[in-house]
Scaffold this motif. Structure first.
Motif, PDB file in Angstrom:
ATOM      1  N   GLU A 761       0.667  -1.106   0.148  1.00 22.54           N
ATOM      2  CA  GLU A 761       0.057  -0.138  -0.043  1.00 22.54           C
ATOM      3  C   GLU A 761       0.866   1.067   0.069  1.00 22.54           C
ATOM      4  OE1 GLU A 761      -2.517   0.368   3.574  1.00 22.54           O
ATOM      5  OE2 GLU A 761      -0.589   0.312   4.666  1.00 22.54           O
ATOM      6  N   TYR A 762       0.380   2.186  -0.482  1.00 19.84           N
ATOM      7  CA  TYR A 762       0.971   3.529  -0.377  1.00 19.84           C
ATOM      8  C   TYR A 762       0.554   4.525   0.917  1.00 19.84           C
ATOM      9  CZ  TYR A 762       3.410   3.390  -4.928  1.00 19.84           C
ATOM     10  OH  TYR A 762       4.292   3.167  -5.900  1.00 19.84           O
ATOM     11  N   ASN A 763       1.523   4.722   1.580  1.00 18.52           N
ATOM     12  CA  ASN A 763       1.339   5.630   2.736  1.00 18.52           C
ATOM     13  C   ASN A 763       1.853   6.993   2.384  1.00 18.52           C
ATOM     14  OD1 ASN A 763      -0.336   3.912   4.004  1.00 18.52           O
ATOM     15  ND2 ASN A 763       1.413   2.779   4.891  1.00 18.52           N
ATOM     16  N   LEU A 764       1.308   7.850   3.348  1.00 19.57           N
ATOM     17  CA  LEU A 764       1.843   9.194   3.133  1.00 19.57           C
ATOM     18  C   LEU A 764       3.224   9.197   4.031  1.00 19.57           C
ATOM     19  CD1 LEU A 764      -1.189  11.704   3.510  1.00 19.57           C
ATOM     20  CD2 LEU A 764       0.713  11.729   1.847  1.00 19.57           C
ATOM     21  N   GLU A 765       4.046   9.999   3.464  1.00 17.17           N
ATOM     22  CA  GLU A 765       5.390  10.151   4.222  1.00 17.17           C
ATOM     23  C   GLU A 765       5.571  11.648   4.355  1.00 17.17           C
ATOM     24  OE1 GLU A 765       7.047   7.772   5.933  1.00 17.17           O
ATOM     25  OE2 GLU A 765       8.365   9.500   6.412  1.00 17.17           O
ATOM     26  N   PRO A 766       5.709  12.351   5.504  1.00 18.33           N
ATOM     27  CA  PRO A 766       5.434  11.837   6.670  1.00 18.33           C
ATOM     28  C   PRO A 766       3.648  11.617   6.891  1.00 18.33           C
ATOM     29  CG  PRO A 766       6.277  14.045   6.774  1.00 18.33           C
ATOM     30  CD  PRO A 766       6.276  13.553   5.215  1.00 18.33           C
ATOM     31  N   ASN A 767       3.651  10.531   7.582  1.00 21.38           N
ATOM     32  CA  ASN A 767       2.152  10.358   7.538  1.00 21.38           C
ATOM     33  C   ASN A 767       1.239  11.269   8.319  1.00 21.38           C
ATOM     34  OD1 ASN A 767      -0.194   8.818   7.132  1.00 21.38           O
ATOM     35  ND2 ASN A 767       0.546   6.941   7.939  1.00 21.38           N
ATOM     36  N   ILE A 768       0.640  12.180   7.536  1.00 20.79           N
ATOM     37  CA  ILE A 768      -0.062  13.364   8.309  1.00 20.79           C
ATOM     38  C   ILE A 768      -1.530  12.564   8.616  1.00 20.79           C
ATOM     39  CG2 ILE A 768       1.296  15.250   7.691  1.00 20.79           C
ATOM     40  CD1 ILE A 768      -0.839  15.628   5.419  1.00 20.79           C
TER      41      ILE A 768
END
Lengths: 910, 105
Positions: A761-768
């Motif tokens: 899966e694609y996660n936001l980085e930094p994970n806001i």
């Protein structure tokens, strides 16, 4: 003359303190003071001024004598003298002043408001010899006079108020004082000018420090203030003193009683010793436990006494077939040496149940000589070793019965871990004998041939772990209260204490069936020679040994009301007071208030019972209180506040406690919240750090978190179809680019991560998302899909590249411009500027052009005095320069020139 | 067609030599070399040739050519083409070392 202080001033300086002191004395003594009759005072006055008059000629002499006078008077007793004293002081002062001033002012003018009391003295003063008056001194003197007049007024006032008892209204008194000290016109006394709210000038009298001190003392004295405690201080003090007095007297009488009793009591043995079970049958502890240990110790008979144990060794127990495994089942098998399977027994249980007694009793019953090693002994490895070796390998010589030894390790949970490890090794036979013995018995390692009994309170001490594995653990059950009570009644009967079964049961319960503490309480009652009732038992404080309750027990007690068993058979709720005291002592004895409070806080909403809102609100108030106090305590290290924390628990108990049993969980929310807060802060910091400086300059942590990020997460998830980029409409492409540029600005990106189940899966980085998307808000489905994320991620990378390129391109253009400017005059540079910038791989090294101008400039040299030295430009140099300036240049080619040879026809050259 | 080659009238007065360079001659202005000053050729006292082109200084050596070359001059007279031999080149000066830069002071 004026440099030196006037005699009057000097006097004031020197004896101001005494004056004050006397005033004070006067005030202090006022209660006891015998009120002097006016005529008596006058007569006194007549006595003293004669003295002063005679001496007032010479100031210095006078002063000296005054001191002595003071001293004399000090020795005299109480009120009358002190009054006399002050008056005398004033008169003397008076005389001095009058010496100076009487010419100019009448007495009335000077001392207008001053009393008739001193008329006589004034008359005398008039007759006193006169001194010169000097105009310079005039002002100082005036001040002094005013001071004195005022003092006198004060004196008069306090005197009147307190001793004669004409209590003027304090308000009127205040007014009067105000009149003296505050005025709207420029007053005669020294003053400070201030302005009131109406911008009028107000002149406030400027007092000397001494006066202020006096005044404040007087006010304190006079104000019959009602303190925070609601009582007058004096009253409280008196009460306290009374109480102390009472207590001491009571103690004295009590002590006498006890002494008498002790004298009558001939044997000083403790009852614990006196009523120790003498035989196995007398043991109070649980019968089955006793039996188990006895059976175990009998198993040693084969090794120790060389006889077969009477217990049937191979006994097919029906209990083996039972489904549940009973831990307490003793394994009766013997190993190859004829020893029981378990070489050691570990007895564990709360204090005062008779574990030690049981161990001793059983061992003696089985015919062993008990060797006890307990906490009071040295328990280092060496001493352990010697004790073990001595006990197991030697016969006791002194004991005439020649009994074999049995070792009892009492309180083994306190022993150092290495010692316990050694014990375990010893039991397993791993220990190599040391010293000279090792040579003899090298092949036969010593095996344990004697039983060992270990006793501990807490079996789960980490150090005991190895021992626990190899030993036969017996959890000591509680002695039944009934049995204990019976025994206590029996003891009471023997000691001729009047009591009943109910009281003894209560005692047993109160002490948690701790026989030791029960006996000591009884012993204590015995000394008082009173019959023991139920109330006596409840009143006593039982000294408890090693009592510490676990967190869960405390929470349980917080949420549950214990039913008190009545004698009649029913049960009743304990009184509020008792509950409060119980909680207070419980919390007081437990250190970790915060953890307990957290547990209460997290568990109360999950209680089965319903609590009314009012109680909850009240309890929550106290949670706030607790929080504030905790903060105060930990920030200012003010631990005196600690004492107030316990009361919050009482309130909570009252609010939440019910008769039902509650399931209590360990509080974790606090810790989790803390951990989460840390994580979130780190994310915010990460976002801030990664931002491009332009964006960063408009953002700070809190607004970013509260305002920007929740919106950004929406902005960066536009509705995009999950199809290929080529199929996007222009609009969609634009929105994608926009998202990419925004995310690049905030340094956000999607990063592919592998989930535990193997999917990606694609996660936001930094994970806001963690920061601003909440479970309840159901925002999740609006967020872009996997393929969109992938698309965006790629676009962001492209955007970043573009930016970087644009940045670097700009830079190079700028630098080239700078270069151009610099070398404008040189012809080649002009050429270069004309040409477009060559790509790197096409560029060649170029010879550096030397600009004539700079050479010429460098040639201007100056001598020491700053004059230009004309050095003739060398003509050969010039020619050389010309030569160097030539258009043609040579490019060397490395390598061999004869690599390829080619014949060239002449016609091809045409 | 016979090609007439005859020696120059005034004989072989001048001596010519080849200059062989390991490298290229280039022009900053990228124009033809016609009539341009290329460099200085000097001979040291020991006889080694020195060539200075631009700010490069090269040391070379004089070698004898295996085959001599003749330098001819084309003369056209009434349709007859004759060649005059100006000289015979028997030597060449070869510069194959890396040039040394001359740092302007």
């Amino acid at each position: 003359m004026s440099d030196f202080p006037d005699p009057e001033e000097e006097f004031e300086l020197m004896y101001g303190d005494e004056l004050e002191l006397m005033d004070e004395q006067n005030l202090e003594d006022e209660d006891i003071a015998v009120l002097p009759a006016p005529n008596a005072r006058k007569s006194l006055d007549f006595n003293t001024p004669t003295k002063t008059n005679s001496q007032s000629d010479e100031n210095i002499d006078h002063n000296a004598s005054f001191v002595s006078g003071c001293l004399e008077i000090d020795n005299e007793t109480v009120g009358v003298t002190t009054e006399k004293e002050t008056e005398r002081i004033e008169t003397t002062l008076h005389t001095d002043l009058n010496d100076v001033n009487h010419r100019k002012r009448t007495v009335n003018e000077l001392f207008g408001d001053v009393d008739d009391l001193f008329e006589t003295e004034l008359d005398e003063i008039y007759s006193a010899p006169k001194k010169l008056c000097e105009d310079e001194k005039y002002k100082k003197d005036m001040n002094l006079i005013k001071l004195i007049v005022q003092k006198r007024n004060d004196y008069k006032q306090t005197h009147n108020l307190n001793s004669i008892g004409i209590n003027t209204n304090p308000v009127s008194r205040d007014l009067e004082r105000n009149k003296r000290n505050i005025s709207l016109e420029v007053p005669k006394y020294p003053f400070i000018r201030i302005k009131n709210f109406a911008k009028e000038n107000i002149y406030i009298r400027y007092h000397s420090e001494k006066y202020e001190e006096d005044e404040s003392k007087r006010i304190v004295k006079e104000s019959n203030s009602v303190g925070a405690l609601g009582d007058n201080f004096q009253k409280v003090l008196n009460e306290a003193q009374e109480m102390i007095y009472k207590e001491t007297t009571e103690q004295l009488t009590e002590n006498r009683d006890i002494e008498m009793v002790e004298e009558s009591n001939k044997d000083n043995q403790l009852w614990v010793e006196l009523y120790k079970p003498k035989r196995y049958l007398e043991l109070l502890s649980d019968e089955s436990t006793n039996r188990t240990i006895l059976r175990w110790i009998k198993l040693w008979d084969k090794v120790v006494f060389h006889r077969n144990p009477k217990i049937k060794v191979t006994q097919p127990l029906p209990s083996d077939n039972k489904k549940f495994f009973k831990f307490n089942e003793l394994n009766t098998k013997l190993d190859e040496h004829g020893r029981p399977e378990h070489k050691v027994v570990l007895l564990c249980g709360p204090p005062g149940l008779g574990k030690t007694t049981l161990a001793h009793m059983v061992a003696r019953h089985a015919g062993y000589n008990v060797i006890e090693i307990n906490a009071s002994d040295d328990r280092s490895i060496d001493s352990f070793r010697t004790a073990l070796e001595n006990a197991t390998q030697m016969h006791s010589v002194i004991d005439r019965e020649k009994r074999p030894n049995c070792i009892v390790f009492d309180e083994i949970d306190g022993a150092p871990p290495p010692s316990i490890d050694y014990l375990v090794k010893f039991i397993q036979g791993d220990v190599k004998p040391k010293g000279r013995k090792s040579k003899n018995k090298e092949n036969t390692p010593s095996i344990l041939k004697r039983p060992i009994i270990c006793i501990c309170n807490d079996v789960y001490v980490p150090a005991l772990r190895p021992l626990r594995q190899i030993s036969f653990v017996i959890n000591f059950p509680q002695t039944s209260s009934v049995r204990l009570a019976e025994r206590l009644v029996e003891i009471c009967r023997r000691q001729q204490i009047k009591t009943d079964m109910g009281a003894m049961t209560a005692l047993a319960e109160k002490s948690n069936n701790d026989i030791r503490s029960c006996l000591s309480v009884l012993h204590f009652f015995k000394t008082q020679n009173k019959p023991i009732g139920l109330s006596d038992i409840y009143k006593t404080n039982i000294g408890q040994k090693d009592m510490q309750k676990g967190l869960f027990t405390i929470w349980k007690e917080m949420f549950e009301i214990k039913r008190m068993r009545k004698l009649t058979g029913g049960s009743s709720a304990p009184a509020m007071k008792e509950r409060m005291q119980n909680i207070l002592s419980l919390i007081g004895s437990f250190g970790d208030h915060e953890r307990v409070a957290q547990g209460v806080f997290e568990n109360y909403p999950n209680l089965n019972t319903n609590i009314n809102l009012e109680d909850t609100a009240h309890a929550l108030d106290w949670f706030c209180f607790n929080d504030i106090f905790n903060k105060q305590i930990y920030t200012t290290q003010n631990y005196t506040l600690m004492g107030y924390l316990n009361y919050a628990f009482v309130v909570w108990h009252f609010a939440f406690a019910r008769f039902q049993k509650e399931k209590i969980t360990y509080p974790s929310a606090g810790y989790e919240a803390k951990a989460k807060a840390l994580r979130q802060k780190a994310i915010v910091a990460e976002v801030l750090r990664g931002m491009s400086p332009l964006v960063r300059s408009y953002n700070s942590a809190i607004p970013l978190l509260l305002d920007s990020l929740p919106q950004i997460i929406r902005v960066i998830s536009p509705p995009l179809r999950p199809v290929s980029l080529h199929l996007y409409s222009e609009e969609e492409k634009n929105s994608l680019l926009r998202v990419a540029s925004i995310m690049a600005d905030y340094n956000l990106n999607y990063i592919q991560q592998r989930k535990p189940d193997g999917a990606y899966e694609y996660n936001l980085e930094p994970n806001i998302e963690d920061l601003v998307v909440f479970d309840i808000s159901n925002n999740r489905r609006k967020l872009p899909s996997y393929s969109n994320r992938q698309l965006i991620a790629r676009e962001i990378e492209a955007e970043k590249m573009r930016r970087f390129e644009a940045q670097s391109g700009k830079n190079s253009v700028e630098t080239s411009k700078v270069v151009n400017k610099k070398s404008e005059d040189s012809r080649q540079a002009v050429d270069a500027s004309k040409k477009p910038e060559l790509p790197n791989h096409l560029q060649r090294l170029k010879s550096k052009t030397i600009s004539q101008k700079s050479v010429g400039k460098a040639a201007v040299r100056k001598d020491f005095f700053g004059r230009v030295i004309k050095c003739p430009a060398p003509s050969p140099g010039k020619s050389a320069q010309n030569a160097l300036k030539s258009d043609i240049w040579y490019q060397y080619k490395e390598g061999f020139s004869n690599a390829v040879r080619k014949t060239i026809k002449i016609h091809s050259l045409k | 067609m016979p090609i007439v080659i005859k020696p120059c009238d005034d004989g072989l007065r001048e001596e010519y030599a080849f200059i062989e360079l390991q490298g290229d001659l280039k022009s900053h202005s990228e124009t033809a070399f016609d009539g341009k000053f290329v460099g200085d050729l000097h001979f040291s006292k020991s006889g080694t040739p020195l060539l200075i082109i631009g700010h490069h200084l090269m040391y070379g050596k004089e070698t004898k050519l295996d085959k001599p070359f003749a330098l001819l001059e084309k003369c056209q007279e009434d349709g007859n083409v004759t060649y005059k031999v100006r000289c015979v080149v028997k030597n060449k000066i070869i510069f194959k070392t890396r040039p040394k830069p001359i740092v302007g002071a």
